[in-house]
Design an enzyme around this catalytic site. Structure first.
Site, short mmCIF file in Angstrom:
data_model
loop_
_atom_site.label_atom_id
_atom_site.label_comp_id
_atom_site.label_asym_id
_atom_site.label_seq_id
_atom_site.Cartn_x
_atom_site.Cartn_y
_atom_site.Cartn_z
N ASP A 10 26.10 36.76 22.99
CA ASP A 10 27.11 37.06 24.00
C ASP A 10 28.16 35.96 23.95
O ASP A 10 27.97 34.93 23.31
CB ASP A 10 26.48 37.12 25.40
CG ASP A 10 27.48 37.53 26.48
OD1 ASP A 10 28.33 38.40 26.21
OD2 ASP A 10 27.45 36.94 27.59
N SER A 11 29.27 36.22 24.67
CA SER A 11 30.29 35.18 24.78
C SER A 11 29.78 34.02 25.63
O SER A 11 30.28 32.91 25.53
CB SER A 11 31.55 35.77 25.42
OG SER A 11 31.24 36.23 26.72
N GLY A 43 36.81 39.20 27.09
CA GLY A 43 37.56 40.29 27.72
C GLY A 43 39.07 40.14 27.61
O GLY A 43 39.82 41.11 27.72
N CYS A 73 26.51 42.02 24.58
CA CYS A 73 27.87 41.89 25.11
C CYS A 73 28.54 43.24 24.89
O CYS A 73 28.60 43.73 23.76
CB CYS A 73 28.61 40.80 24.34
SG CYS A 73 30.36 40.67 24.73
N ASN A 74 29.01 43.85 25.97
CA ASN A 74 29.65 45.16 25.85
C ASN A 74 30.96 45.07 25.07
O ASN A 74 31.30 45.97 24.31
CB ASN A 74 29.94 45.72 27.24
CG ASN A 74 28.67 46.02 28.02
OD1 ASN A 74 28.22 47.15 28.07
ND2 ASN A 74 28.08 45.00 28.63
N THR A 75 31.67 43.97 25.27
CA THR A 75 32.97 43.81 24.63
C THR A 75 32.80 43.65 23.12
O THR A 75 33.51 44.28 22.33
CB THR A 75 33.70 42.59 25.24
OG1 THR A 75 33.58 42.67 26.66
CG2 THR A 75 35.15 42.56 24.85
N GLU A 152 30.10 32.72 34.90
CA GLU A 152 29.94 31.75 33.82
C GLU A 152 29.89 30.31 34.37
O GLU A 152 29.17 29.46 33.88
CB GLU A 152 31.09 31.90 32.82
CG GLU A 152 30.93 31.15 31.53
CD GLU A 152 29.78 31.66 30.64
OE1 GLU A 152 29.46 32.86 30.69
OE2 GLU A 152 29.20 30.83 29.91
N CYS A 184 29.34 44.96 31.71
CA CYS A 184 29.56 43.60 31.18
C CYS A 184 28.25 42.90 31.47
O CYS A 184 27.76 42.96 32.61
CB CYS A 184 30.72 42.92 31.90
SG CYS A 184 30.81 41.13 31.56
N THR A 185 27.68 42.26 30.48
CA THR A 185 26.33 41.71 30.67
C THR A 185 26.29 40.59 31.71
O THR A 185 25.21 40.20 32.17
CB THR A 185 25.73 41.23 29.33
OG1 THR A 185 26.67 40.37 28.69
CG2 THR A 185 25.41 42.40 28.44
N HIS A 186 27.46 40.05 32.06
CA HIS A 186 27.48 39.07 33.15
C HIS A 186 27.15 39.73 34.50
O HIS A 186 26.55 39.10 35.38
CB HIS A 186 28.86 38.41 33.25
CG HIS A 186 29.12 37.36 32.21
ND1 HIS A 186 29.31 37.67 30.88
CD2 HIS A 186 29.23 36.01 32.31
CE1 HIS A 186 29.53 36.54 30.21
NE2 HIS A 186 29.49 35.53 31.06
N1 DGL Z 1 29.48 39.52 28.72
C1 DGL Z 1 30.47 40.18 27.99
C2 DGL Z 1 30.42 41.69 28.04
O1 DGL Z 1 29.36 42.25 28.23
C3 DGL Z 1 31.88 39.63 27.94
C4 DGL Z 1 32.38 38.65 28.94
C5 DGL Z 1 33.67 37.99 28.46
O2 DGL Z 1 33.57 37.05 27.67
O3 DGL Z 1 34.76 38.44 28.87
O4 DGL Z 1 31.38 42.37 27.84
#
Ligand code: DGL
Length: 276
Positions: A10-11, A43, A73-75, A152, A184-186
């Site tokens: 992930d990021s 993102g 990470c979805n992105t 984060e 978004c995994t966050h």
């Molecule tokens: N956690 C990430 C996701 O699922 C991206 C968050 C980011 O770096 O913008 O998309």
């Protein structure tokens, strides 16, 4: 088969929401986690940048000889999964398909809401995948940049977090949906804030955290049984491009890893260029 290790990418700390699910279900593997905190938030990055970063990390994981990588990470899934699977021969999965399948299993009204990053929303990937599975699905999406950054930084104080979540959920005020994808995994890390605000808005909504189905998919691919036996001295190696202490202090608020041998490694992004 590789080194009996599963890779998570992930990021930043968002991928921990997927790792957490895996820790509960998979006892017979070690884990590596790559957090590209120096270059986050993804993102706000271009599609090309995200694709390149994803290819780099999947190459890095290939060198570590992982059994399978989860792009947690979805992105990065939106812009890098397809290309990664074209280039690398080992199994690599993302979170968007499992999340979409899970949303379809849950929705009765076929009206779904998505919260995700700007890049993920603008890619239209959830719309595409959901509609390919069921053309009658309606999807409304909102991106929540402040939320990713607050998570984060580890700013989990309830009132503060609820304020941020409310700001974004207000966009759905006039939308009558029954299922929400935390895309978004966050965001699953603050799922309680989502639930509190939706309740205040008088909405009954089923939440979808793509992590659950993703981990089950990984187990299927690796033929890991449900009652898999715990191996001794399990390890988790964290590879971080930014400040390890910052990552670690947020991580410690999210997940208890005291049962594992945990190591942190600093990654110089220049050393990743060779994987492009
Ligand atoms: N956690 C990430 C996701 O699922 C991206 C968050 C980011 O770096 O913008 O998309």
């Amino acid at each position: 088969m590789g080194n009996n290790v599963i890779g998570f990418y992930d990021s930043g700390v968002g991928g921990l929401s997927v790792l957490k699910v895996a820790l509960n279900k998979i006892k017979n593997k070690n884990f590596v986690f790559f957090g590209d905190t120096l270059r986050m938030p993804y993102g706000a990055r271009t599609n090309e940048e995200i694709k390149n970063y994803t290819m780099e990390v999947m190459g890095f994981f290939e060198d570590l000889d992982v059994d399978l990588s989860i792009i947690a990470c979805n992105t990065a899934t939106s812009h890098g999964l397809k290309e990664s699977n074209e280039r690398y021969k080992y199994p690599i999965i993302g979170v968007v398909e499992p999340g979409s399948e899970n949303a379809l299993e849950r929705t009765k009204t076929k009206r779904v809401a998505l919260v995700a990053t700007k890049s993920c929303v603008e890619s239209g990937v959830y719309d595409k995948v959901l509609k390919s599975m069921d053309p009658s699905i309606e999807l409304r999406s909102v991106y929540c940049p402040d939320l990713t950054l607050a998570i984060e930084r580890g700013e989990f104080e309830e009132e503060y977090m609820d304020g941020i979540v409310k700001k974004y959920l207000d966009y759905f005020e006039d939308y009558d949906f029954d299922t929400m994808i935390l895309g978004c995994t966050h965001y699953p890390l603050v799922e309680d804030s989502f639930k509190r605000i939706l309740k205040k808005q008088g909405k009954k909504v089923l939440m979808v955290d793509p992590a659950y189905k993703t981990v089950l998919d990984a187990m299927n691919i690796l033929k890991i049984e449900k009652d898999n036996q715990e191996i001794p001295n399990r390890t988790i190696d964290f590879y971080i491009t930014g400040d390890i202490n910052l990552f670690r202090s947020t991580m410690e608020k999210i997940v208890d890893l005291s049962d594992f041998k945990v190591s942190f490694h600093q990654v110089d992004i220049k050393d990743l260029e060779k994987y492009r």
